[in-house]
Write a protein that holds these residues in place. Sequence first.
Motif, PDB file in Angstrom:
ATOM      1  N   MET A   1       0.745  -1.209   0.059  1.00 53.46           N
ATOM      2  CA  MET A   1       0.005  -0.049   0.130  1.00 53.46           C
ATOM      3  C   MET A   1       0.825   1.205  -0.195  1.00 53.46           C
ATOM      4  O   MET A   1       1.756   1.403   0.840  1.00 53.46           O
ATOM      5  CB  MET A   1      -0.973  -0.052   1.270  1.00 53.46           C
ATOM      6  CG  MET A   1      -2.014   1.252   1.211  1.00 53.46           C
ATOM      7  SD  MET A   1      -3.147   0.803   2.957  1.00 53.46           S
ATOM      8  CE  MET A   1      -4.287   1.732   2.318  1.00 53.46           C
ATOM      9  N   MET A   2       0.618   1.885  -0.971  1.00 51.85           N
ATOM     10  CA  MET A   2       1.298   3.592  -0.898  1.00 51.85           C
ATOM     11  C   MET A   2       1.033   4.460  -0.103  1.00 51.85           C
ATOM     12  O   MET A   2      -0.219   4.775   0.112  1.00 51.85           O
ATOM     13  CB  MET A   2       1.328   3.951  -2.293  1.00 51.85           C
ATOM     14  CG  MET A   2       2.076   5.205  -2.867  1.00 51.85           C
ATOM     15  SD  MET A   2       1.661   5.774  -4.437  1.00 51.85           S
ATOM     16  CE  MET A   2       3.320   5.196  -5.107  1.00 51.85           C
ATOM     17  N   ALA A   3       1.847   5.097   0.753  1.00 51.70           N
ATOM     18  CA  ALA A   3       1.401   6.234   1.721  1.00 51.70           C
ATOM     19  C   ALA A   3       1.021   7.587   0.811  1.00 51.70           C
ATOM     20  O   ALA A   3       1.798   7.805  -0.158  1.00 51.70           O
ATOM     21  CB  ALA A   3       2.531   6.520   2.393  1.00 51.70           C
ATOM     22  N   ILE A   4       0.179   8.109   1.160  1.00 53.92           N
ATOM     23  CA  ILE A   4      -0.294   9.445   0.615  1.00 53.92           C
ATOM     24  C   ILE A   4       0.111  10.478   1.510  1.00 53.92           C
ATOM     25  O   ILE A   4      -0.188  10.452   2.494  1.00 53.92           O
ATOM     26  CB  ILE A   4      -1.814   9.397   0.190  1.00 53.92           C
ATOM     27  CG1 ILE A   4      -2.130   8.326  -0.777  1.00 53.92           C
ATOM     28  CG2 ILE A   4      -2.057  11.017  -0.190  1.00 53.92           C
ATOM     29  CD1 ILE A   4      -3.758   8.179  -0.948  1.00 53.92           C
ATOM     30  N   GLU A   5       1.005  11.454   0.746  1.00 53.24           N
ATOM     31  CA  GLU A   5       1.536  12.610   1.661  1.00 53.24           C
ATOM     32  C   GLU A   5       0.202  13.694   1.531  1.00 53.24           C
ATOM     33  O   GLU A   5      -0.366  14.080   0.556  1.00 53.24           O
ATOM     34  CB  GLU A   5       2.390  13.322   1.004  1.00 53.24           C
ATOM     35  CG  GLU A   5       2.979  14.640   1.685  1.00 53.24           C
ATOM     36  CD  GLU A   5       4.180  15.170   1.140  1.00 53.24           C
ATOM     37  OE1 GLU A   5       4.376  16.483   1.463  1.00 53.24           O
ATOM     38  OE2 GLU A   5       4.776  14.754   0.376  1.00 53.24           O
ATOM     39  N   VAL A   6      -0.439  14.037   2.830  1.00 52.43           N
ATOM     40  CA  VAL A   6      -1.335  14.947   3.050  1.00 52.43           C
ATOM     41  C   VAL A   6      -0.735  16.500   3.369  1.00 52.43           C
ATOM     42  O   VAL A   6       0.030  16.675   4.199  1.00 52.43           O
ATOM     43  CB  VAL A   6      -2.336  14.749   4.241  1.00 52.43           C
ATOM     44  CG1 VAL A   6      -3.552  15.610   4.264  1.00 52.43           C
ATOM     45  CG2 VAL A   6      -2.970  13.327   3.650  1.00 52.43           C
ATOM     46  N   GLN A   7      -1.174  17.499   2.789  1.00 52.12           N
ATOM     47  CA  GLN A   7      -0.836  18.820   2.927  1.00 52.12           C
ATOM     48  C   GLN A   7      -1.964  19.676   3.175  1.00 52.12           C
ATOM     49  O   GLN A   7      -2.997  19.440   2.572  1.00 52.12           O
ATOM     50  CB  GLN A   7      -0.062  19.584   1.761  1.00 52.12           C
ATOM     51  CG  GLN A   7       1.335  18.576   1.370  1.00 52.12           C
ATOM     52  CD  GLN A   7       2.104  19.547   0.329  1.00 52.12           C
ATOM     53  OE1 GLN A   7       1.297  20.063  -0.502  1.00 52.12           O
ATOM     54  NE2 GLN A   7       3.105  19.556   0.312  1.00 52.12           N
ATOM     55  N   THR A   8      -1.685  20.560   4.243  1.00 53.57           N
ATOM     56  CA  THR A   8      -2.748  21.399   4.629  1.00 53.57           C
ATOM     57  C   THR A   8      -2.348  22.990   4.381  1.00 53.57           C
ATOM     58  O   THR A   8      -1.194  23.138   4.721  1.00 53.57           O
ATOM     59  CB  THR A   8      -3.242  21.199   6.125  1.00 53.57           C
ATOM     60  OG1 THR A   8      -2.202  21.539   6.866  1.00 53.57           O
ATOM     61  CG2 THR A   8      -4.154  19.788   6.112  1.00 53.57           C
TER      62      THR A   8
END
Length: 96
Positions: A1-8
């Motif tokens: 499973m690929m990690a998704i980078e979340v930006q705010t």
Amino acid sequence: MMAIEVQTFGDVFDAISDTPAEAANLKARADLLSAVKAQVESWKVAQGAAATRLGITRPRLNDLLQGKLEKFSLDALVNLAAASGLVLEMKFAAAA
């Protein structure tokens, strides 16, 4: 499973800008454009009369009324705000 980078981001301008200075410029231009557009719409006059009052062409006024931010510099919007009878007030605060 690929990690998704979340930006705010604080707002859309922070998200689409490469630098804080660019975001600040976009925010200032958007605020000015919105204020001038509201002022012009409050006049309830034909576009030709509004353009004449602002000292611009009808196509330029149409760009303003359609919110085409990319077509207006900060300098141009300050001049349009003054021509529309708005008083510009600036407020500064330290970055968070």
